[in-house]
Scaffold this motif. Sequence first.
Motif, short mmCIF file in Angstrom:
data_model
loop_
_atom_site.label_atom_id
_atom_site.label_comp_id
_atom_site.label_asym_id
_atom_site.label_seq_id
_atom_site.Cartn_x
_atom_site.Cartn_y
_atom_site.Cartn_z
N GLU A 1 2.00 -4.45 8.84
CA GLU A 1 2.49 -3.20 9.41
C GLU A 1 2.43 -3.30 10.93
O GLU A 1 1.42 -3.73 11.49
CB GLU A 1 1.63 -2.02 8.93
CG GLU A 1 2.07 -0.67 9.46
CD GLU A 1 1.36 0.49 8.75
OE1 GLU A 1 1.65 0.74 7.56
OE2 GLU A 1 0.50 1.13 9.38
N HIS B 1 8.23 0.59 8.52
CA HIS B 1 7.03 0.25 9.29
C HIS B 1 6.16 -0.74 8.52
O HIS B 1 5.19 -1.26 9.05
CB HIS B 1 6.22 1.51 9.64
CG HIS B 1 5.80 2.30 8.44
ND1 HIS B 1 6.63 3.19 7.81
CD2 HIS B 1 4.66 2.31 7.74
CE1 HIS B 1 6.00 3.72 6.78
NE2 HIS B 1 4.79 3.19 6.71
N HIS B 2 6.50 -0.97 7.27
CA HIS B 2 5.87 -2.03 6.48
C HIS B 2 6.79 -3.26 6.46
O HIS B 2 8.00 -3.11 6.42
CB HIS B 2 5.68 -1.58 5.03
CG HIS B 2 4.56 -0.61 4.84
ND1 HIS B 2 4.33 0.02 3.64
CD2 HIS B 2 3.60 -0.17 5.69
CE1 HIS B 2 3.28 0.82 3.75
NE2 HIS B 2 2.81 0.72 4.99
N PRO C 1 0.83 -1.21 0.00
CA PRO C 1 0.00 0.00 0.00
C PRO C 1 0.86 1.25 0.00
O PRO C 1 2.08 1.18 0.24
CB PRO C 1 -0.77 -0.13 1.31
CG PRO C 1 0.15 -0.87 2.21
CD PRO C 1 0.98 -1.78 1.33
N GLU C 2 0.25 2.40 -0.27
CA GLU C 2 0.93 3.69 -0.21
C GLU C 2 2.13 3.75 -1.15
O GLU C 2 3.12 4.41 -0.89
CB GLU C 2 1.34 3.99 1.25
CG GLU C 2 0.14 4.19 2.17
CD GLU C 2 0.12 3.24 3.36
OE1 GLU C 2 -0.99 2.81 3.73
OE2 GLU C 2 1.18 2.93 3.88
N HIS D 1 -3.32 -3.39 9.12
CA HIS D 1 -3.20 -2.25 8.22
C HIS D 1 -4.58 -1.63 8.07
O HIS D 1 -5.54 -2.10 8.69
CB HIS D 1 -2.60 -2.64 6.86
CG HIS D 1 -1.96 -1.49 6.16
ND1 HIS D 1 -2.47 -0.90 5.03
CD2 HIS D 1 -0.84 -0.79 6.48
CE1 HIS D 1 -1.68 0.11 4.68
NE2 HIS D 1 -0.70 0.21 5.53
#
Length: 499
Positions: A332, A447-448, A304-305, A349
Amino acid sequence: MNTKEKKVWFVTGSQNLYGEEALRQVSENSRVIVEELEATLNCSAELIHRPIVTTPDEIYKTCIEANADDSCIGLVTWMHTFSPAKMWISGLVSLKKPICHLHTQFNRDIPWSDIDMDFMNLNQSAHGGREYGHILTRLRKSREVIVGHWKDAAVQSKLGDWMGVAAGWQEMRQMKVVRFGDNMRYVAVTDGDKVEAERVFGMQVNTHGVGDLVAVVNQMSDADVDVLCQEYCDAYDVVPELLKDGERHDSLRTAARIELGIKQFLEDGGYGAFTDTFEDLHGLSQLPGIASQRLMAAGYGFGPEGDWKHAALLRAMKVIQGNKPGGTSFMEDYTYHFDPSGARCLGAHMLEICPSIASAKPKCEIHPLGIGGKDDPVRLVFDGATGPAINASLVDLGNRFRLLVNKVESVAMPEPMPKLPVARVLWDAKPDLQTAAAAWIYAGGAHHTSYSLSVTAEQMEAFAEMADVEFVLIDESTNLRQLKQDLRVGETYYGLRGL
Ligand code: MN
């Protein structure tokens, strides 16, 4: 996820000094080993017996052929006899595939009453393997060394694990990652050098405007959406409001259409992994929730992101896992439980946790997202299965990539969390959460992560060695002073080494 076309070549080294009869025996013994290993190894790649090599020319040709053969993911090499290692130089210098040095011998035991010089001449692994190992070290070739009798369960387990890693590495080398939209604004660790990533890992990372995806999503047929909605109802406990007569059934249909569209896009482009970002969803009415979750379960990597590094890493780890039990998911570190009797970390998440790690049948629910200003996304909600696991993180440090792994122990939720509308996992990190989190932060970990109940820390170390990138492990024996020293050593080593 069929990886049976991936083949590992079993190459046995010898020399012509011993005469035809001895070489025939060498060849026969290596054939027996391969046959039995292939029958017993728990691995999705295939072990192939190759003709024994006894001259520099044969070795060179085998290595060149391995490079050129796409189905060859690596070489297991074994020295049945002595095989003078200068014969191996030109071949090994040219070889681009991973090497596992299986330091074994055909017989387990010394035949005390019968042993003679013929036996000694035929069974020389103990020193033949050392001569061969010397030249690999001299050539600075990274490789796996596995020692023990080939029928030993521990040896077979290590070998099967290594073959899985070789399959994952091959996948990484040829992977295509598509990013729908760019990086989440201002986020550091999900960004990085995609050119360097392609040089080091081979993966291609390219971006499509989300409009390209929306065009495919909008082409998906109502009939296919019907079928997929039924599949959701069969596989999960779908809340009544999303069912056919429920007031929010249209949201389920939209989610299904998004899943079908992403899948079509990935298939059409030959992509193994993808990213999205809630900040760029123009034309998509929901952030893909259940779509990302189910596509991960089907074997795709996801981040994601805009997190392309963990999307690629997740796909590689799913290939490394192969057919083994236990799941592998994007993850995460979300929130802490600082209980003095034992701290825990809750992993989750916004939506996108893979149901392959679920402890029971997931629920299919719909809730607001809270950020992004889009329609409420449909998602799968579940508690993660318990057991030993790892969190793996790939970060770009500017002058190199670092692969960071923390061993964790996932545990049962102490209490239900009826108001938490996302999939979650609870773990205790090794050696303890406080030390592990400090070590992770000193090492610059993301953090992932890619989280796995199946792939081991040792496999990730082997993966880092195939990629020739720095590996940092946080486990039972981590202490912070030593870890900081290791990080300084890495800084020096990779700084000196350059490209
Ligand atoms: Mn995130």
